[in-house]
Scaffold this motif. Structure first.
Motif, short mmCIF file in Angstrom:
data_model
loop_
_atom_site.label_atom_id
_atom_site.label_comp_id
_atom_site.label_asym_id
_atom_site.label_seq_id
_atom_site.Cartn_x
_atom_site.Cartn_y
_atom_site.Cartn_z
N ALA A 1 0.84 -1.19 0.00
CA ALA A 1 0.00 0.00 0.00
C ALA A 1 0.88 1.25 0.00
O ALA A 1 1.77 1.37 0.84
CB ALA A 1 -0.92 0.00 1.22
N ILE A 2 0.65 2.16 -0.92
CA ILE A 2 1.41 3.41 -0.94
C ILE A 2 0.61 4.55 -0.33
O ILE A 2 1.08 5.68 -0.25
CB ILE A 2 1.87 3.76 -2.37
CG1 ILE A 2 0.70 3.98 -3.30
CG2 ILE A 2 2.79 2.68 -2.90
CD1 ILE A 2 1.10 4.47 -4.68
N ALA A 3 -0.59 4.22 0.12
CA ALA A 3 -1.42 5.13 0.92
C ALA A 3 -2.31 4.24 1.78
O ALA A 3 -2.45 3.04 1.50
CB ALA A 3 -2.26 6.04 0.03
N ASP A 4 -2.88 4.78 2.83
CA ASP A 4 -3.79 3.99 3.65
C ASP A 4 -4.96 3.50 2.81
O ASP A 4 -5.59 4.28 2.07
CB ASP A 4 -4.32 4.82 4.82
CG ASP A 4 -3.25 5.18 5.83
OD1 ASP A 4 -2.18 4.53 5.81
OD2 ASP A 4 -3.47 6.09 6.65
N LEU A 5 -5.24 2.20 2.90
CA LEU A 5 -6.31 1.60 2.11
C LEU A 5 -7.53 1.34 2.98
O LEU A 5 -7.40 0.85 4.11
CB LEU A 5 -5.86 0.26 1.51
CG LEU A 5 -4.60 0.26 0.64
CD1 LEU A 5 -4.31 -1.16 0.15
CD2 LEU A 5 -4.75 1.23 -0.52
N ALA A 6 -8.69 1.68 2.45
CA ALA A 6 -9.94 1.39 3.14
C ALA A 6 -10.50 0.06 2.65
O ALA A 6 -10.25 -0.35 1.52
CB ALA A 6 -10.95 2.51 2.87
N ALA A 7 -11.26 -0.60 3.50
CA ALA A 7 -11.90 -1.85 3.09
C ALA A 7 -12.83 -1.58 1.92
O ALA A 7 -13.56 -0.59 1.89
CB ALA A 7 -12.68 -2.44 4.27
N GLY A 8 -12.77 -2.46 0.91
CA GLY A 8 -13.65 -2.35 -0.24
C GLY A 8 -13.11 -1.51 -1.38
O GLY A 8 -13.71 -1.46 -2.45
N GLU A 9 -11.97 -0.85 -1.18
CA GLU A 9 -11.41 0.01 -2.22
C GLU A 9 -10.80 -0.84 -3.34
O GLU A 9 -10.00 -1.73 -3.09
CB GLU A 9 -10.32 0.90 -1.60
CG GLU A 9 -9.65 1.85 -2.57
CD GLU A 9 -8.62 2.74 -1.88
OE1 GLU A 9 -7.91 3.45 -2.59
OE2 GLU A 9 -8.52 2.69 -0.63
N LEU A 10 -11.21 -0.58 -4.61
CA LEU A 10 -10.72 -1.37 -5.73
C LEU A 10 -9.26 -1.07 -6.00
O LEU A 10 -8.84 0.08 -6.12
CB LEU A 10 -11.54 -1.06 -6.99
CG LEU A 10 -11.10 -1.81 -8.27
CD1 LEU A 10 -11.28 -3.32 -8.09
CD2 LEU A 10 -11.89 -1.31 -9.47
N LEU A 11 -8.45 -2.14 -6.10
CA LEU A 11 -7.04 -2.03 -6.43
C LEU A 11 -6.83 -2.64 -7.81
O LEU A 11 -6.84 -3.87 -7.95
CB LEU A 11 -6.17 -2.74 -5.40
CG LEU A 11 -6.36 -2.34 -3.93
CD1 LEU A 11 -5.45 -3.18 -3.04
CD2 LEU A 11 -6.09 -0.87 -3.74
N ALA A 12 -6.65 -1.82 -8.82
CA ALA A 12 -6.46 -2.32 -10.18
C ALA A 12 -4.99 -2.61 -10.38
O ALA A 12 -4.23 -1.78 -10.88
CB ALA A 12 -6.96 -1.29 -11.19
N ILE A 13 -4.56 -3.79 -9.96
CA ILE A 13 -3.14 -4.16 -10.01
C ILE A 13 -3.00 -5.36 -10.94
O ILE A 13 -3.45 -6.46 -10.62
CB ILE A 13 -2.61 -4.53 -8.62
CG1 ILE A 13 -2.78 -3.35 -7.65
CG2 ILE A 13 -1.14 -4.93 -8.70
CD1 ILE A 13 -2.45 -3.70 -6.24
N GLY A 14 -2.37 -5.13 -12.08
CA GLY A 14 -2.12 -6.23 -13.00
C GLY A 14 -3.36 -7.01 -13.37
O GLY A 14 -3.32 -8.21 -13.60
N GLY A 15 -4.51 -6.32 -13.40
CA GLY A 15 -5.74 -6.98 -13.78
C GLY A 15 -6.38 -7.82 -12.70
O GLY A 15 -7.36 -8.50 -12.95
N THR A 16 -5.86 -7.75 -11.45
CA THR A 16 -6.41 -8.60 -10.39
C THR A 16 -7.74 -8.09 -9.85
O THR A 16 -8.58 -8.88 -9.42
CB THR A 16 -5.42 -8.70 -9.23
OG1 THR A 16 -5.17 -7.39 -8.72
CG2 THR A 16 -4.11 -9.33 -9.67
N GLY A 17 -7.94 -6.78 -9.82
CA GLY A 17 -9.19 -6.23 -9.33
C GLY A 17 -9.46 -6.57 -7.88
O GLY A 17 -10.61 -6.76 -7.47
N VAL A 18 -8.43 -6.63 -7.05
CA VAL A 18 -8.59 -6.99 -5.64
C VAL A 18 -9.17 -5.82 -4.86
O VAL A 18 -8.85 -4.66 -5.11
CB VAL A 18 -7.22 -7.39 -5.04
CG1 VAL A 18 -7.29 -7.56 -3.53
CG2 VAL A 18 -6.73 -8.66 -5.70
N ARG A 19 -10.02 -6.14 -3.87
CA ARG A 19 -10.51 -5.15 -2.92
C ARG A 19 -10.08 -5.57 -1.52
O ARG A 19 -10.33 -6.72 -1.12
CB ARG A 19 -12.05 -5.05 -2.97
CG ARG A 19 -12.60 -4.52 -4.28
CD ARG A 19 -14.12 -4.46 -4.24
NE ARG A 19 -14.67 -4.09 -5.54
CZ ARG A 19 -14.90 -2.84 -5.92
NH1 ARG A 19 -14.63 -1.85 -5.08
NH2 ARG A 19 -15.41 -2.58 -7.11
N PRO A 20 -9.42 -4.68 -0.75
CA PRO A 20 -9.09 -5.03 0.63
C PRO A 20 -10.34 -5.38 1.42
O PRO A 20 -11.39 -4.73 1.28
CB PRO A 20 -8.43 -3.76 1.17
CG PRO A 20 -7.96 -3.03 -0.03
CD PRO A 20 -8.95 -3.34 -1.11
#
Length: 509
Positions: A28-47
């Motif tokens: 994380a390069i900033a504080d991440l909230a639960a449910g925030e979409l992370l578009a990383i290499g097509g993974t589409g992960v949400r914390p």
């Protein structure tokens, strides 16, 4: 490896970074909230829970007992099943490091033609060329006590002489320490070797070594550790042998200043720089921003024929094979393996696990295991071939990367870097520290909030690479290095933070 980290498309705010395509976690390069979409290499992960800046989030499910991958390498083993989007840290990740070390030597491939380094080859700085050809970045008077008993005398003389000779030299500094007596064997040898090496540093135009007279660390044996050709700028005094020790010291300092005050700076190429690289108070972004940026500085200096020194040997555990693979010969490989094994044995002899790291501050900043810390830390050496291995108190003499024996402690290892000849130290940090050392020390923050909050400590913000990329940050940092080598003050120098620490490794009487 970090230069090619995967990030979100430019239309999506980048909140986390996967450093290597094989990684099973992102940082994380900033504080991440639960449910925030992370578009990383097509993974589409949400914390699935909040994740603090510098900490890790799982990109896919990780089974209990499976390796967790960061930097493309295992950083430990999952101690529980980890769901995609979960926070990965001490509660579900543990080290897999043991005392064993099975290292493999492969002869180096034929060296390719050196990559052009126009930015580095065009750089120069204004340094002090000494009689033996080495180049200092300062022209100072150093007062070195042989023993703690005369440390306050040395400091008092430095204050008086500094005011008396202001403007004639770059400064008069005393380096107090508590050792030099009641030490035995190798422990006394460490102290003596370290002080002898400092007395030969090219940043010291003159050196006064002050003894008490009855200490274990006698002036004679200490001087025996200094090359005769390098003694012309050194004066000594035994405080017990004179009536007015303060006046006698001041007279010797006056003599030293008179001898070197007219020394002028000369334009010299970047190849004359000796760069010490160090990290302290690291966080989860150190291996993503500041350390690889310093690695670029190491590459630039080495590419034009300069020297780079890397130490903190316990903080290369689990990443040592990466350095060994860059050894220029079988001899250098063997010396590197011996150095690492000796340090692991040092831990084991004292009943400590070799994985007794990271520190509480590292953990709070997102680093979980020593494997993770080491894989981030070794990036400070860039891709420079490993050309030599030096034991504590030794001097780097060969262009390229020298591995230096010293522990991870910030003050001890930075003092050892100075003693090895480093004329500039690049010190990366994710948590911040005010410490300074005899050689000019540039503090490089891994994250922009630290650089803004502690602007009185931090010289350079490496967090900018997350927005602007490495190229512009590298050019700016190289410019700061040459300006500092030419006389620009570091924040530590401005704050009068200049200390040494000696590695205490034996019995005290």
């Amino acid at each position: 490896m970090t230069d090619h980290a995967e990030t979100a498309p430019s239309t999506t705010p980048v909140a986390a970074v996967r450093i290597h395509p094989a990684d099973t976690v992102a940082t994380a390069i900033a504080d991440l909230a639960a449910g925030e979409l992370l578009a990383i290499g097509g993974t589409g992960v949400r914390p699935i829970e909040p994740v603090a800046r510098g900490h890790k989030v799982a990109l896919a499910p990780i089974a209990r007992g499976a390796a967790v991958i960061k930097y493309g390498f295992p950083i430990g083993v999952a101690t529980a099943d980890i769901a995609a989007g979960a926070h990965v840290h001490s509660h579900n990740l543990a080290t897999a490091l043991s005392g064993a070390g099975d290292y493999h030597y492969a002869p180096p491939a034929p060296a390719p033609a050196p990559a052009p380094a126009p930015a580095a080859s065009a750089r120069s700085f204004r340094g002090y060329v000494r009689a033996d050809g080495r180049v200092g970045t300062r022209n100072e008077i150093w007062i070195i006590p042989t023993v703690g008993c005369v440390g306050n005398l040395a400091a008092r003389v430095a204050r008086i002489a500094g005011a008396r000779h202001a403007g004639r030299v770059d400064g008069v500094h005393a380096f107090k320490h508590p050792f030099g007596c009641s030490q035995l064997g190798d422990d006394l040898g460490h102290t003596r070797a370290l002080l002898a090496a400092l007395a030969q540093h090219p940043n010291a135009g003159g050196v006064l070594i002050v003894g008490l007279g009855c200490e274990s660390n006698q002036l004679g044996p200490l001087l025996d550790g200094i090359a005769p050709a390098r003694r012309a700028h050194i004066r000594t005094l035994s405080a017990q042998a004179v009536e007015d020790d303060e006046a006698a010291c001041l007279a010797l300092v006056d003599d030293l200043v008179a001898a070197c005050a007219d020394m002028a700076r000369t334009e010299v190429p970047l190849s004359r720089l000796v760069l010490g690289v160090k990290c302290g108070g690291s966080d989860g972004l150190s291996g993503l921003t500041a350390n690889p940026l310093v690695g670029r500085m190491a590459d630039a200096v080495a590419a034009v024929g300069g020297k780079v020194v890397l130490t903190e040997i316990p903080e290369i555990f689990a990443a040592e094979q990466m350095l060994m693979d860059r050894a220029v010969s079988r001899e250098v490989f063997d010396e590197t393996a011996r150095l690492v094994r000796d340090f692991k044995d040092y831990f084991i002899r004292n009943g400590e696990p070799v994985s007794e790291n990271p520190s509480p501050g590292n953990i709070a900043g997102g680093i979980t295991t020593l494997e993770e810390k080491s894989l981030g830390a070794v990036q400070k050496g860039g891709k420079v071939p490993v050309v030599d291995v030096r034991r504590y108190g030794g001097e780097a003499t060969i262009p390229g990367l020298t591995l230096l024996e010293a522990p991870g402690n910030d003050a001890v290892s930075s003092t050892a870097l100075t003693a090895a000849g480093a004329t500039i130290i690049l010190f990366t940090t994710g948590r911040g520290t005010p410490l300074g050392f005899p050689a000019p020390t540039l503090k490089i923050a891994s994250n922009s909030p630290l650089a803004a909050r502690k602007s009185g400590w931090i010289d350079f913000d490496a967090g900018q690479v997350l927005e602007a990329g490495f190229d512009s940050a590298a050019d700016a940092l190289l410019g700061l290095i040459t300006a500092t080598a030419s006389g620009g003050e570091t924040k530590a120098e401005t704050n009068e933070e200049r200390d040494i620490a000696i590695w205490k490794s034996g019995v005290t009487l």
